[in-house]
Design an enzyme around this catalytic site. Structure first.
Site, PDB file in Angstrom:
ATOM      1  N   ILE A 135     -14.799  56.610  30.421  1.00 27.18           N
ATOM      2  CA  ILE A 135     -14.570  57.371  31.994  1.00 27.18           C
ATOM      3  C   ILE A 135     -13.231  57.221  31.807  1.00 27.18           C
ATOM      4  O   ILE A 135     -12.423  56.235  31.720  1.00 27.18           O
ATOM      5  CB  ILE A 135     -15.099  56.291  32.800  1.00 27.18           C
ATOM      6  CG1 ILE A 135     -17.073  56.424  33.143  1.00 27.18           C
ATOM      7  CG2 ILE A 135     -14.762  57.427  34.219  1.00 27.18           C
ATOM      8  CD1 ILE A 135     -16.746  55.051  34.387  1.00 27.18           C
TER       9      ILE A 135
ATOM     10  N   GLU B 102     -13.289  53.213  24.230  1.00 27.85           N
ATOM     11  CA  GLU B 102     -12.045  52.144  25.011  1.00 27.85           C
ATOM     12  C   GLU B 102     -12.324  51.065  25.708  1.00 27.85           C
ATOM     13  O   GLU B 102     -11.449  50.141  25.780  1.00 27.85           O
ATOM     14  CB  GLU B 102     -11.906  53.079  25.667  1.00 27.85           C
ATOM     15  CG  GLU B 102     -10.737  52.501  27.136  1.00 27.85           C
ATOM     16  CD  GLU B 102     -10.224  53.321  27.953  1.00 27.85           C
ATOM     17  OE1 GLU B 102      -8.927  52.804  28.704  1.00 27.85           O
ATOM     18  OE2 GLU B 102     -11.445  53.961  28.715  1.00 27.85           O
TER      19      GLU B 102
END
Length: 285
Positions: free
Chosen positions: A99, A81
């Protein structure tokens, strides 16, 4: 290229589990270090909008996972990401969300996770999601079922609930970070809510997929999630008996708001009809 043999998918699952647990420990340590003297929000930046944050802990966790994979499996690809994008030479790719639930992380809400999925030649074959605060580890490998392992080391096989009626179903969902997408999602939610038991919005797509697998919600849907949000959860939910609908091809940096959903096999036909009836099958920009 690597074949999807039994030993491979289990090895991928177990390797991802070890990495996720180490990354979770790193996240808790770094958060404690920062919050001891500072507000963690001062250690963040924004991405797609002013309400879409990334913290230095996100990037540190991704760097740890990427460096570990590069050391242990140098020919594998990585999609992360926070920017990792390494082409695969082996046919194996790792899809990482360091996360998932960064807003929860920033506010101290205990609903955020490390998510690591493994793909072989484009097929989802193994996945691990760990709730960082609760230390609850969800894991699965294709053909080997899905399991949750708790902080005390006990484990349980995951199975979806077998509800068939959307009106008696608890539905998880999430919202995007732009005003236009949120507006479109709100309109759909307004149509869905009267036709289900209730709605839950916890703030982590990875954990929502795991909740479908463990039966703490009956179904999940959302527009605009990315491959790293749900790659691991796809395997976990499917191995627990869910039907999962995701785009055939993910465009890594696309802003398209394509629908993703998961529901038990028993609920899936009626849930799909409900989503169609409220116009949820299309994209939301």
């Amino acid at each position: 290229m690597v074949g999807m043999t039994e030993i491979n998918v289990r090895e991928f699952r177990d390797y991802a589990a070890g990495l996720a647990q180490q990354a979770a420990s790193l996240i808790l340590t770094k958060r404690a270090e920062i919050t001891a003297t500072d507000d963690i929000r001062s250690h963040s930046q924004t991405k797609t909008s002013a309400v879409d944050p990334v913290t230095e802990v996100d990037t540190a966790a991704e760097a740890f996972i990427v460096d570990s994979i590069h050391r242990d499996r140098p020919d594998d690809g990585i999609i992360g990401e926070e920017g990792a994008d390494i082409p695969s030479k082996s046919g194996v790719s790792w899809v990482i969300d360091p996360i998932d639930g960064t807003v929860n992380f920033m506010y101290g809400l205990g609903e955020y996770a490390v998510s690591i999925g493994a793909m072989v030649d484009g097929q989802y074959v193994a996945g691990v999601v760990i709730n960082v605060v609760k230390q609850t580890l969800y894991s699965a490998a294709v053909g080997h079922g899905a399991t949750v392992t708790y902080r005390d080391g006990t484990s349980t096989i995951l199975r979806c609930r077998q509800e068939t009626d959307p009106q008696l179903s608890l539905i998880a969902t999430g919202f995007g970070y732009t005003q236009t997408r949120r507006s479109g999602q709100a309109k759909i939610l307004q149509e869905v809510l009267p036709q289900v038991r209730d709605i839950r919005r916890m703030g982590s797509a990875a954990l929502d997929m795991c909740r479908v697998a463990e039966g703490t919600v009956d179904a999940y849907y959302e527009h605009g999630v990315k491959i790293w949000d749900v790659a691991a959860g796809i395997v976990i939910a499917r191995e627990a008996g869910a039907q999962v609908r995701v785009p055939e091809v993910w465009e890594k940096n696309s802003a398209r708001g394509t629908l993703v959903w998961a529901a038990s096999a028993e609920l899936a036909p009626a849930f799909e009809r409900l989503l169609s009836s409220v116009g949820a099958n299309g994209e939301i920009d």
